[in-house]
Design an enzyme around this catalytic site. Sequence first.
Site, PDB file in Angstrom:
ATOM      1  N   HIS A  66      -6.759   9.318  -1.519  1.00 30.60           N
ATOM      2  CA  HIS A  66      -7.344   9.401  -0.271  1.00 30.60           C
ATOM      3  C   HIS A  66      -6.676  10.175   0.964  1.00 30.60           C
ATOM      4  CE1 HIS A  66      -5.307   5.526  -0.319  1.00 30.60           C
ATOM      5  NE2 HIS A  66      -5.218   5.774   0.991  1.00 30.60           N
ATOM      6  N   ASP A  98       1.013   5.174  -0.416  1.00 33.56           N
ATOM      7  CA  ASP A  98       0.108   6.426  -0.527  1.00 33.56           C
ATOM      8  C   ASP A  98       0.792   7.256  -1.336  1.00 33.56           C
ATOM      9  OD1 ASP A  98      -2.241   6.007   1.381  1.00 33.56           O
ATOM     10  OD2 ASP A  98      -0.624   5.681   2.831  1.00 33.56           O
ATOM     11  N   HIS A 128       0.851  -1.231  -0.111  1.00 30.87           N
ATOM     12  CA  HIS A 128       0.094   0.076  -0.249  1.00 30.87           C
ATOM     13  C   HIS A 128       0.953   1.164   0.073  1.00 30.87           C
ATOM     14  CE1 HIS A 128      -3.594   2.036   0.611  1.00 30.87           C
ATOM     15  NE2 HIS A 128      -3.247   2.779   1.596  1.00 30.87           N
ATOM     16  N   ASP A 187      -8.735   1.620   1.335  1.00 27.70           N
ATOM     17  CA  ASP A 187      -8.136   2.711   2.364  1.00 27.70           C
ATOM     18  C   ASP A 187      -8.798   3.899   2.261  1.00 27.70           C
ATOM     19  OD1 ASP A 187      -6.348   3.187   4.543  1.00 27.70           O
ATOM     20  OD2 ASP A 187      -5.239   4.416   3.534  1.00 27.70           O
TER      21      ASP A 187
END
Length: 964
Positions: free
Chosen positions: A422, A38, A36, A151
Amino acid sequence: SILALKRRSGLTLLTFRPEGSPSHGPIRAFVVPHSHMDVGWVYTVQESMHAYAANVYSSVTEELSRDARRRFIAVEQEFFRLWWETAATDTHQRQVRQLVKEGRLEFVLGGQVMHDEAVTDLDDQILQLTEGHGFLYETFGVRPRFSWHVDPFGASATTPVLFALAGFHAHLISRVDYDLKDSLQRDKAGLQFVWRGSPSLRDQQQEIFTHVMDQFSYCSPSHLAFSNSSGFYWNGVVVFPDPPADGVYPNMSLPVTEATVQAYAQTMVDNIKLRGAWFRTDHVLWPWGCDKQFYNASVQFSNMDPLMDYINHHSQELGVTVQYATLREYFHAVHQSGLSWDVRGNEDFLPYSTEPNQAWTGFYASRNVLKGLARGASSLLRAAEALFVRYRVSLPDGPVANDWALARLRALRWAVSEVQHHDGITGTEAPRVEQMYQQHLHQAARGVEEVVAALLPLPHRGPGPHVIVYNPLAWNITTVVNVTVTFPMATVFDDEGRPVAAQIQRSAQPALTYDLFVVVTLGGLQHRKYLLRLSRTPCGPGSSCGATYAPAGVRFEARGPGPAQETGRRLLPVLNDCHTLMFDQDTNLLHSITDRLGNRTVLVSQEFWEYRANGDVGAGPISDNYVFTAVAPAVRAHRAVRMEILPGRVVTEVRQTFYRWGSLVDAAFSITTRVPASFGGGPPCGVLEQRYSLGPLELNTEVVLRTATALRTNRTLVTDGNGYQMMRREHRDFPNNTVARNFYPMVRAAYIEDDRSRLVLLSERAHGVSSQASGQLEVMLHRRLWNNLPWNRDYNLTLNDSSLVQPVLWLALSSLAASPRLHQRGAVELQNRPLVVASGGGVPVRPVVLPPNLHLLSLSIPGWNYSSQHACHLLHLDSGRSDKAWSLALLLYEVLLGVGEVRAVEERSLTGTWDVQELDRWTWNTHPGSADEGPCGPPLEGFNVTIAPKEIRTFFVHFRTSGL
């Protein structure tokens, strides 16, 4: 640390062990390796690329190429594209192409980012998805078929619709309310269902199988009973800013050896069985990875390989088999089970809470400036895209170079897509990451402004400055635009030399500028030139100079809020053909609004209130970037109000200035309400524009605009879902945190209503909205917070936002019958206001006009280098050939003889990568009685298209010119 990442992920690990067991024999666990990553949050994109992201793709590519059993899923495209274009070697690129062909490296989701679902706009969701999908199809000939939306902070009902229209087979989410996830797990059938996100579309168009991740979310277990290290993360925890020179990272897990393999196996098997008991099939999705993992894929796989071998060798006694898998392999197994699934309608999973006092509703309003900048850049992009298409069709051999313009348009597409992440537009990022987003948006917007200026070239010498006003909508409009000038007087003439109605007055903000309001009439996708004749000699107040009017302002003494029995005695009307607003001279506040068309007067007041936040974690729950916690009821945020009214002939402006202290020094807030006059053929007088100014706020305050009315609404409001559809929100009571858990995202619109009237607010950026009392709307406009939670302090996520924010809302009161057209079209018009360009000229073009119930979402030239014929494109990829860039107009909804002569039209999937005739999505069995066939337009026949309500249809349009 991994524990810090877990806090950020908001995982609430429940202690119960669910009853029941998988329905058949041994559990088949699909181990899905992932990282993951970001696109922002606490580190910039550049910092992340340097510290770990580039290493993820390099090392994963190398390790997958060493063993055919291994798999990996790649999600967001921003990091992958940067790696592919700047860091991947020729060997890496050859290996990736082979891995993709073999299906062992799978692109899931495929957007530029994993977009937020609460505060993002439909147009921008489609844009970022299209950007990623276009790159993947051009580069590899693949089109993602599965989502991985693990997420975002709550799940919208818009997203599954868009993913279905993009061709996805299945949708995967994670963040839903902690108590709801608890009940879904206990239900066993609740975590998987078929979602039909829109009540307007037919089932086969939009339904999508949806998997909700269990309480462990997208991470593998981080705790090992036999070790203090972090679970199944053998490469440890990433280090910033530089990777350690010796390759030894903090918190690396114990290696898998003969001494540790049994303990690792038992931990993994126990977790697989725990998860398996929450689902109906014997197939368990076991995500292996978490935030910032697999930057050393060698150590990861070299430990997991023998662990999985051990489990499979002892599968009879352990009751579990394990295999590396992609999402396709997992969902294919579930699909093949042949089970029937429950159907979920257009309910969403908003708002989202991780525990009783942690309602993730604060981010709806966090970093208001960034939210406004992102939406403004998006509007500029859509206007420029359509303008460029019209230019290329009208002047295929014109002087504006195609590659030059497309490069600048692509840069803004990238920047607007990036901020939809997000942890971007949500305002949940660290300050330096917000600065990165803003820098990228500003820089790319300047490039697009250069394109617009080039498309609208300077005129020959004239008697004065000009402005070009461009209408980005495919509707005819008559409206008012505001041109800021530094002269106290100006007259305006159209391109035929006729005087144009205008109004000039000093600006509300304390600057030596003037607002010049000009009434403009434009056809769809059309621009017009206006000549300004400026003068340093002002027109007398309350008089006209030519067609320009200069209003005389009336100022009222400061007043404080008085007792209710002493208000309403001295009312001052401000009106147009649609509304009469009554202002109370005893308070300088709005008192009532009369809907003149519906013949009803409603008491309406507007004031600023604030929630005082707790900043000491030892004293109770806090608010931060993500979370809003109302520790006490809101209090009035002002003690006195000044008012000035400027009665005009184009607009009447009411300026209210709110003071926190009675000394009337340093205004805390302001509202500028513009009441438009009515003109023949428009503009519509049904909406009132309100501009607000707030900040810097006092520390630990969260400010709302409270609009209180006499409407009997039972605390029920309606909000938009990403600008796509309206969602009814009934007030709910909770044992804790009821105020915060009744806030919802407002992306474009919100309203309250009774049996006769509807009060609507329209927005040009996202806010949080709630109805805490009957007849009341609260819009959270700004937040400034600080707390002493170490995790927040360490990552600089306390939201000490000292900025001045200036959002805009449109307000309307109307009958129930008149409101839908008003708020639906009004929301689009607010989002796509005319573009005003100084000193331009331009080539006259025919208007492009669609029916009032049909909206052109976008009109653009993507410029991707791929054939729309899939078989041909794959052949070209295999041969190393690249097509000449197809200059295709990608648009959502039908177009339009006004653009040019149409040669051919192809209907495509939402993001353009599929011919809809070839798009074959999996069908999922549903329980009897769940079918609900909504309306649907027939397929494309010639150039005739029928579009049903809420349908979004995409076309490639070829124009008959030498250029396109």
